[in-house]
Design a protein around this motif. Structure first.
Motif, PDB file in Angstrom:
ATOM      1  N   ASN A 242       0.841  -1.185   0.000  1.00 28.30           N
ATOM      2  CA  ASN A 242       0.000   0.000   0.000  1.00 28.30           C
ATOM      3  C   ASN A 242       0.886   1.248   0.000  1.00 28.30           C
ATOM      4  N   PRO A 243       0.846   2.065  -1.050  1.00 29.13           N
ATOM      5  CA  PRO A 243       1.706   3.258  -1.109  1.00 29.13           C
ATOM      6  C   PRO A 243       1.385   4.298  -0.049  1.00 29.13           C
ATOM      7  N   GLU A 244       0.265   4.162   0.632  1.00 28.63           N
ATOM      8  CA  GLU A 244      -0.109   5.122   1.675  1.00 28.63           C
ATOM      9  C   GLU A 244       0.506   4.778   3.026  1.00 28.63           C
ATOM     10  N   LYS A 245       1.099   3.597   3.136  1.00 27.80           N
ATOM     11  CA  LYS A 245       1.671   3.168   4.414  1.00 27.80           C
ATOM     12  C   LYS A 245       3.192   3.307   4.425  1.00 27.80           C
ATOM     13  N   ILE A 246       3.757   3.459   5.621  1.00 22.97           N
ATOM     14  CA  ILE A 246       5.209   3.442   5.792  1.00 22.97           C
ATOM     15  C   ILE A 246       5.714   2.021   5.546  1.00 22.97           C
ATOM     16  N   THR A 247       6.798   1.901   4.770  1.00 22.28           N
ATOM     17  CA  THR A 247       7.366   0.597   4.449  1.00 22.28           C
ATOM     18  C   THR A 247       8.724   0.435   5.118  1.00 22.28           C
ATOM     19  N   LEU A 248       8.878  -0.652   5.849  1.00 23.46           N
ATOM     20  CA  LEU A 248      10.141  -1.014   6.470  1.00 23.46           C
ATOM     21  C   LEU A 248      10.775  -2.144   5.668  1.00 23.46           C
ATOM     22  N   LEU A 249      12.018  -1.937   5.264  1.00 25.81           N
ATOM     23  CA  LEU A 249      12.785  -2.967   4.559  1.00 25.81           C
ATOM     24  C   LEU A 249      13.784  -3.579   5.538  1.00 25.81           C
ATOM     25  N   VAL A 250      13.743  -4.900   5.677  1.00 24.16           N
ATOM     26  CA  VAL A 250      14.615  -5.613   6.620  1.00 24.16           C
ATOM     27  C   VAL A 250      15.590  -6.482   5.828  1.00 24.16           C
ATOM     28  N   LEU A 251      16.885  -6.234   6.033  1.00 21.24           N
ATOM     29  CA  LEU A 251      17.928  -6.951   5.304  1.00 21.24           C
ATOM     30  C   LEU A 251      18.887  -7.604   6.284  1.00 21.24           C
ATOM     31  N   GLY A 252      19.020  -8.899   6.186  1.00 20.16           N
ATOM     32  CA  GLY A 252      19.947  -9.615   7.057  1.00 20.16           C
ATOM     33  C   GLY A 252      21.175 -10.107   6.339  1.00 20.16           C
TER      34      GLY A 252
END
Length: 363
Positions: free
Chosen positions: A188-198
């Motif tokens: 959803n482009p209206e929400k904050i997006t968290l990208l998690v990289l391990g």
């Protein structure tokens, strides 16, 4: 002359593989008729990722020495001898003009055998603390391309060239794929997006943290792109949902970076270099299980420049939620971190390294 031949060797993790691919891509751009051959370790991820990038690869029977007492160490001498023999045959048959090593077990035998035959070799060291393979190879190579200052601790000063670390070419162009990125991930482009990289192999402690904090993120209205690593995917795929997108590996990193508003990442050298190019606010969780704790040093150097935040693994339980909440709630903090990390980018690193390689072609 444009019919040059290049051998590139590096692998084990994405931090060694992708710099090698970036260098090959730049060489191919400048020398369209050149021939390329990668050499990696059998059964490691380079045997899949390199062909996926359009290059041929040969595998050696090689691995590193286990830090803990292990029966596997007993066969290391046999692996090393086998790999030296195989590498010698590969070099003799392919006849490269230059050999480039980006770290990892396989690069040792390849560069060792190439240097014996008088073929000029280039090392590319990504980290602030040099890997054991590169330290052993230093006296045999013509140039050593580094990304950090003070690397004369490990290498002959007359061979060192500070170039920066190569990054994937699609990250250097401005990130303008937001609509496509949201569509690709089903977000959803209206929400904050968290990208998690391990990291390319995943990070158990980060995965455990994200699992624990899923309800916390949900209450904040955060949606996730979670790269958990191939070794952990079966364990975590059950959490895949509308607002939680879980992947073993992200092939569309440009889309992932484009969609991200905040990034949680390990602090390996290649990851740091990419994130500087991307210019998004980052919370680093360095791995404590690396030589000389160099990931913490990498992250701390950015924290001191107000270019990133860092939470050490030992502090995650006590500090993570407050650090994340403060960042998420402050548009000014996100803007400042993004601008400051972007200012540290070295977008010409790959070109600088290939310039050094071309100097050797003219000798």
């Amino acid at each position: 002359m444009d019919n040059y031949r290049f051998i590139l060797s590096g692998g084990g993790t994405g931090g060694h593989i992708y710099p090698a691919i970036a260098i090959a891509d730049e060489l191919k751009l400048r020398h369209p008729n050149a021939a390329f051959l990668f050499v990696g370790a059998k059964d490691r991820m380079e045997m899949e990722k390199v062909p996926g990038a359009g290059y041929k690869i040969k595998g050696l029977w090689i691995s590193g020495i286990q830090r803990k007492l292990s029966l596997k160490n007993l066969i290391f001498p046999f692996k090393l001898i086998s790999s030296l023999i195989s590498a010698g045959k590969i070099v003799k048959k392919f006849k490269p003009h230059v050999v480039i090593g980006t770290g990892g077990f396989a690069s040792g035998p390849v560069l060792k055998m190439a240097s014996r035959k008088g073929i000029p070799c280039v090392l590319q060291e990504q980290n602030s603390y040099a890997g054991i393979t590169n330290k052993l190879l230093a006296k045999h190579v013509a140039k050593i391309c580094v990304a950090y200052d003070d690397m004369e601790r490990f290498f002959p000063v007359d061979k060192i060239v500070k170039t920066g670390n190569p990054v994937r070419a699609d990250l250097i162009a401005p990130l303008k794929h937001n609509d496509k990125a949201y569509e690709f991930f089903g977000l959803n482009p209206e929400k904050i997006t968290l990208l998690v990289l391990g990291g390319s192999l995943g990070a158990r402690r980060i995965n455990q943290l994200i699992e624990k904090e899923l309800d916390f993120f949900s209450k904040l209205g955060i949606q996730l792109i979670w790269q958990c690593g191939r070794g952990y995917y079966e364990e975590y795929k059950k959490f895949h949902a509308t607002d939680v997108k879980i992947y073993d590996f992200l092939n569309k990193m440009n889309f992932a970076y484009s969609a991200a508003d905040i990034i949680i990442s390990r602090a390996g050298a290649s990851s740091v270099s990419e994130l500087c190019i991307v210019g998004k606010p980052v919370i680093f969780i360095p791995s404590p299980n690396v030589a000389e704790d160099h990931q913490s040093k990498n992250a701390r150097s950015l924290v001191l420049k107000q270019a990133a935040l860092m939470v050490e693994e030992k502090d995650l339980a006590d500090k993570f939620e407050s650090v994340f909440s403060d960042l998420n709630n402050s548009g000014d903090s996100k803007k400042l971190l993004g601008e400051n990390i972007k200012a540290l980018a070295q977008p010409d690193a790959t070109k600088n390294i290939v310039d050094e390689i071309e100097h050797l072609l003219k000798i």
